[in-house]
Design an enzyme around this catalytic site. Structure first.
Site, mmCIF file in Angstrom:
data_model
loop_
_atom_site.group_PDB
_atom_site.id
_atom_site.type_symbol
_atom_site.label_atom_id
_atom_site.label_comp_id
_atom_site.label_asym_id
_atom_site.label_seq_id
_atom_site.Cartn_x
_atom_site.Cartn_y
_atom_site.Cartn_z
ATOM 1 N N GLY A 45 0.550 -1.043 -0.170
ATOM 2 C CA GLY A 45 -0.148 -0.059 0.017
ATOM 3 C C GLY A 45 0.812 1.540 0.033
ATOM 4 O O GLY A 45 1.842 1.680 0.831
ATOM 5 N N SER A 46 0.532 2.140 -0.831
ATOM 6 C CA SER A 46 1.156 3.357 -0.910
ATOM 7 C C SER A 46 0.537 4.643 -0.571
ATOM 8 O O SER A 46 0.730 5.776 -1.080
ATOM 9 C CB SER A 46 1.594 3.841 -2.283
ATOM 10 O OG SER A 46 0.717 3.832 -3.275
ATOM 11 N N GLY A 47 -0.775 4.459 0.087
ATOM 12 C CA GLY A 47 -1.418 5.651 0.899
ATOM 13 C C GLY A 47 -0.577 6.058 1.939
ATOM 14 O O GLY A 47 0.676 5.973 2.021
ATOM 15 N N GLY A 77 -0.440 5.259 5.324
ATOM 16 C CA GLY A 77 0.185 4.359 5.948
ATOM 17 C C GLY A 77 1.698 4.067 5.196
ATOM 18 O O GLY A 77 2.876 4.003 6.088
ATOM 19 N N VAL A 106 -1.827 -7.413 -4.495
ATOM 20 C CA VAL A 106 -1.457 -8.265 -3.776
ATOM 21 C C VAL A 106 -2.546 -9.284 -3.605
ATOM 22 O O VAL A 106 -3.684 -8.752 -3.344
ATOM 23 C CB VAL A 106 -0.966 -7.570 -2.276
ATOM 24 C CG1 VAL A 106 -0.679 -8.822 -1.142
ATOM 25 C CG2 VAL A 106 0.239 -6.835 -2.472
ATOM 26 N N GLU A 160 -18.835 17.727 2.347
ATOM 27 C CA GLU A 160 -18.043 18.291 1.389
ATOM 28 C C GLU A 160 -18.453 18.071 0.043
ATOM 29 O O GLU A 160 -18.506 19.226 -0.822
ATOM 30 C CB GLU A 160 -16.642 17.781 1.318
ATOM 31 C CG GLU A 160 -15.669 18.347 2.998
ATOM 32 C CD GLU A 160 -14.425 17.558 2.981
ATOM 33 O OE1 GLU A 160 -13.985 18.149 4.140
ATOM 34 O OE2 GLU A 160 -14.212 16.537 2.685
HETATM 35 C C1 LIG Z 1 -13.102 11.005 0.488
HETATM 36 C C2 LIG Z 1 -12.195 10.690 1.574
HETATM 37 C C3 LIG Z 1 -12.162 11.974 2.494
HETATM 38 C C4 LIG Z 1 -11.402 11.849 3.327
HETATM 39 N N1 LIG Z 1 -10.970 12.804 4.247
HETATM 40 C C5 LIG Z 1 -10.362 12.916 5.252
HETATM 41 C C6 LIG Z 1 -9.977 14.078 6.074
HETATM 42 O O1 LIG Z 1 -10.494 15.131 5.540
HETATM 43 N N2 LIG Z 1 -9.093 13.993 6.984
HETATM 44 C C7 LIG Z 1 -8.545 12.481 7.429
HETATM 45 O O2 LIG Z 1 -7.778 12.512 8.405
HETATM 46 N N3 LIG Z 1 -8.946 11.584 6.713
HETATM 47 C C8 LIG Z 1 -9.892 11.920 5.757
HETATM 48 N N4 LIG Z 1 -10.041 10.355 4.945
HETATM 49 C C9 LIG Z 1 -9.588 9.161 5.653
HETATM 50 C C10 LIG Z 1 -7.952 8.928 5.230
HETATM 51 O O3 LIG Z 1 -7.518 9.299 3.548
HETATM 52 C C11 LIG Z 1 -7.537 7.556 5.397
HETATM 53 O O4 LIG Z 1 -7.821 7.558 6.725
HETATM 54 C C12 LIG Z 1 -6.019 7.151 4.898
HETATM 55 O O5 LIG Z 1 -5.985 7.498 3.478
HETATM 56 C C13 LIG Z 1 -5.767 5.807 5.378
HETATM 57 O O6 LIG Z 1 -4.616 5.544 5.209
HETATM 58 P P1 LIG Z 1 -4.186 4.097 4.571
HETATM 59 O O7 LIG Z 1 -2.514 4.053 4.271
HETATM 60 O O8 LIG Z 1 -4.484 3.296 5.794
HETATM 61 O O9 LIG Z 1 -5.083 3.755 3.485
HETATM 62 P P2 LIG Z 1 -5.002 4.384 1.907
HETATM 63 O O10 LIG Z 1 -4.657 5.790 1.930
HETATM 64 O O11 LIG Z 1 -6.554 4.033 1.549
HETATM 65 O O12 LIG Z 1 -3.904 3.319 1.360
HETATM 66 C C14 LIG Z 1 -4.160 2.013 0.917
HETATM 67 C C15 LIG Z 1 -3.401 1.727 -0.628
HETATM 68 O O13 LIG Z 1 -3.287 0.220 -0.440
HETATM 69 C C16 LIG Z 1 -3.544 0.090 -1.800
HETATM 70 N N5 LIG Z 1 -4.047 -1.461 -1.972
HETATM 71 C C17 LIG Z 1 -5.136 -1.734 -1.287
HETATM 72 N N6 LIG Z 1 -5.303 -3.083 -1.456
HETATM 73 C C18 LIG Z 1 -4.291 -3.555 -2.223
HETATM 74 C C19 LIG Z 1 -4.014 -4.886 -2.710
HETATM 75 N N7 LIG Z 1 -4.644 -6.040 -2.668
HETATM 76 N N8 LIG Z 1 -2.836 -4.662 -3.357
HETATM 77 C C20 LIG Z 1 -2.065 -3.727 -3.709
HETATM 78 N N9 LIG Z 1 -2.361 -2.554 -3.331
HETATM 79 C C21 LIG Z 1 -3.414 -2.472 -2.477
HETATM 80 C C22 LIG Z 1 -4.405 0.978 -2.419
HETATM 81 O O14 LIG Z 1 -4.102 1.144 -4.002
HETATM 82 C C23 LIG Z 1 -4.124 2.174 -1.445
HETATM 83 O O15 LIG Z 1 -2.800 2.866 -2.293
HETATM 84 C C24 LIG Z 1 -10.790 10.597 3.661
HETATM 85 C C25 LIG Z 1 -11.010 9.339 2.993
HETATM 86 C C26 LIG Z 1 -11.842 9.427 1.985
HETATM 87 C C27 LIG Z 1 -11.871 8.256 1.205
#
Ligand SMILES: Cc1cc2nc3c(=O)[nH]c(=O)nc-3n(C[C@H](O)[C@H](O)[C@H](O)COP(=O)(O)OP(=O)(O)OC[C@H]3O[C@@H](n4cnc5c(N)ncnc54)[C@H](O)[C@@H]3O)c2cc1C
Length: 446
Positions: free
Chosen positions: A13-15, A17, A81, A176
């Protein structure tokens, strides 16, 4: 004697986290492989601005390779994955039927969350969620396309259905989205059409909960409601969606006027569940999945029974009951990286992850946002200035910050929206994907 190989860390995951964990490991004595099914890091909090034509997709989704170009110990791989073998310590990913197996010594799973329709997955076809760039571009196509169709439609009832927009979900994303569709209809598009008046658009926000922005408390929920109503948004709380089809949606409510809303464009901002990788991990580890398919973790964010596997961000269910927000993902990603560095140095003691909240913000319209830091609550213009500063600070990349600021000046000081392009690809993408899926299922049985 073969040289001892370096410690291998795989990040799924490149979000938020995954990115913050990887950056934290830049000076560590290890090799890091980041695997994601997309090529970008996505700033999800601004997806609604891509969907409503304010920002371009590139501004909120820079290429992961470019972000990590100076980090010599990081390697980026494209791939979905599909399996994690906790015994052999390997991650299997695939793209276009090319399968890659990547071994690890430590694993960080930051696969995030997906849209949840609470068991009604058939709603997805007519009410897309907002989790990815594809979702945002599809919604942009549907929203701007609806005004185009209304301009062509001679039948008043059909025209009204094209000009009715329903947002399901009264959390930050829902308010929003509703606020921006209202500004689009009432400010941006006013002189763009000849047969219709975009100001006649009906924008409806529905939620089963009794107040908007539940996590912000009743006062800020009320302020958000007041601002949305000032913008002309119709708000219906305590109303549960019981059906969604191409022409509208059904609500479970006592008010007979609201039991059916004719609306072609629907946006689903009502629920999230853990990525399907969460269920896979739980099965492999022999534990029960947590709330919404999340992975219950130890206080140090590790998978029970596997101190070498961390689950962070939206996918983890931490014993402290943390919210699914970007700050939790960043901090838990960095925490897991620090633990891995300590383990490489021989210190195996688990350390509890403690989240420090930096507050919550939601922007309702231009010049109006609400924010909460413990007991301190702000709203209106001050909230909006803080929102602006926070979002500019956290956007990844200098170029993106400059261009986003430029687009905000165009949209907020003026009336224009720079990113209104919709392509055939966007309009037909879901149909094409569905056809592909049908072909794939058919091929399996032939
Ligand atoms: C529309 C929206 C608005 C938001 N607004 C806010 C805000 O105002 N303030 C705030 O704090 N938070 C907000 N959030 C929440 C915040 O964006 C998330 O809490 C945060 O992105 C979580 O980070 P993460 O790294 O856990 O997951 P993510 O950022 O979702 O990253 C997960 C990554 O894993 C990858 N992935 C998933 N499954 C697989 C797989 N099987 N194989 C390979 N790659 C995979 C995805 O492609 C993605 O790149 C918002 C979320 C959304 C959707």
């Amino acid at each position: 004697m073969p040289a001892p190989s370096r410690h291998r860390v795989v990040v799924v995951g490149s979000g938020f986290g995954g990115l913050f964990a990887t950056k934290m490991l830049r000076r560590a004595d290890c090799d890091v492989t980041v695997i994601d099914r997309t090529t970008h890091h996505l700033f999800q909090p601004l997806l609604y601005q891509v969907a409503t034509g304010i920002l371009s997709e590139g501004e909120i989704a820079p290429a992961m390779r470019d972000i990590l170009r100076h980090q010599a110990n990081a390697h980026v791989l494209l791939g979905e994955v599909t399996d994690i073998d906790l015994e052999a310590r390997t991650v299997t990913s695939s793209v276009l039927e090319r399968e890659t197996v990547t071994p690890y010594d430590s694993l960080i799973v930051a696969a995030g969350a997906r849209t949840s329709y609470f068991g009604n997955d058939d709603f997805a076809r007519h009410a897309p969620g907002l989790k990815s760039i594809d979702d945002a571009l599809e919604l942009r196509g549907r929203i701007f396309g609806a005004f185009e169709m209304a301009e062509l439609e001679p039948d008043p009832a059909e025209r009204a259905a094209w000009m009715t927009f329903v947002v399901v979900g009264g959390g930050p994303t829902g308010v929003e989205m509703a606020g921006q569709i209202a500004e689009l209809a009432h400010r941006t598009l006013t002189k763009n059409f000849r047969r219709i008046d975009p100001r006649d658009a009906r924008i409806v926000l529905v939620d089963a909960a009794p107040q908007l922005l539940g996590s912000f408390g009743p006062r800020l929920g009320g302020k958000a409601r007041g601002e949305l109503e000032r913008l002309g948004v119709e708000i219906h709380l305590g109303a549960m969606v019981s059906g969604v089809d191409a022409h509208g949606l059904d609500l479970d409510t006592d008010d007979p006027r609201l039991q059916r809303i004719e609306a072609v464009t629907k946006v689903w901002a009502a629920g999230v569940a853990g990525s399907p990788l969460g269920a896979l991990l739980c099965e492999r580890a022999g534990i029960q999945p947590g709330r919404g398919g999340r992975v219950p973790v130890e206080p140090d964010c590790t998978l029970p029974g596997h101190p070498e596997v961390y689950v962070v961000g939206d996918l983890m269910q931490h014993p402290d009951g943390l919210p699914g927000v970007a700050e939790v993902a960043m901090q838990s990603g960095m925490h897991s990286a620090i633990q891995i560095e300590r383990r490489i140095a021989g210190d195996m003691t688990p350390r509890r992850f403690r989240y420090r909240s930096l507050g919550d913000l939601a922007s309702i319209s231009r010049y109006f946002a609400v924010g909460k830091w413990g007991r301190v609550e702000v709203w209106g213009f001050l909230g909006w200035v803080i929102w602006l500063v926070v979002h500019i600070t956290f956007l990844t990349g200098f170029k993106n910050r400059v261009t986003a600021l430029f687009h905000w000046i165009i949209s907020f000081l003026g009336r224009a929206r720079a990113e209104r392009t919709i392509t055939k690809q966007q309009i037909f993408a879901r149909q094409a994907l569905e056809e592909l899926e049908t072909l794939r299922v058919r091929d399996q049985y032939l």
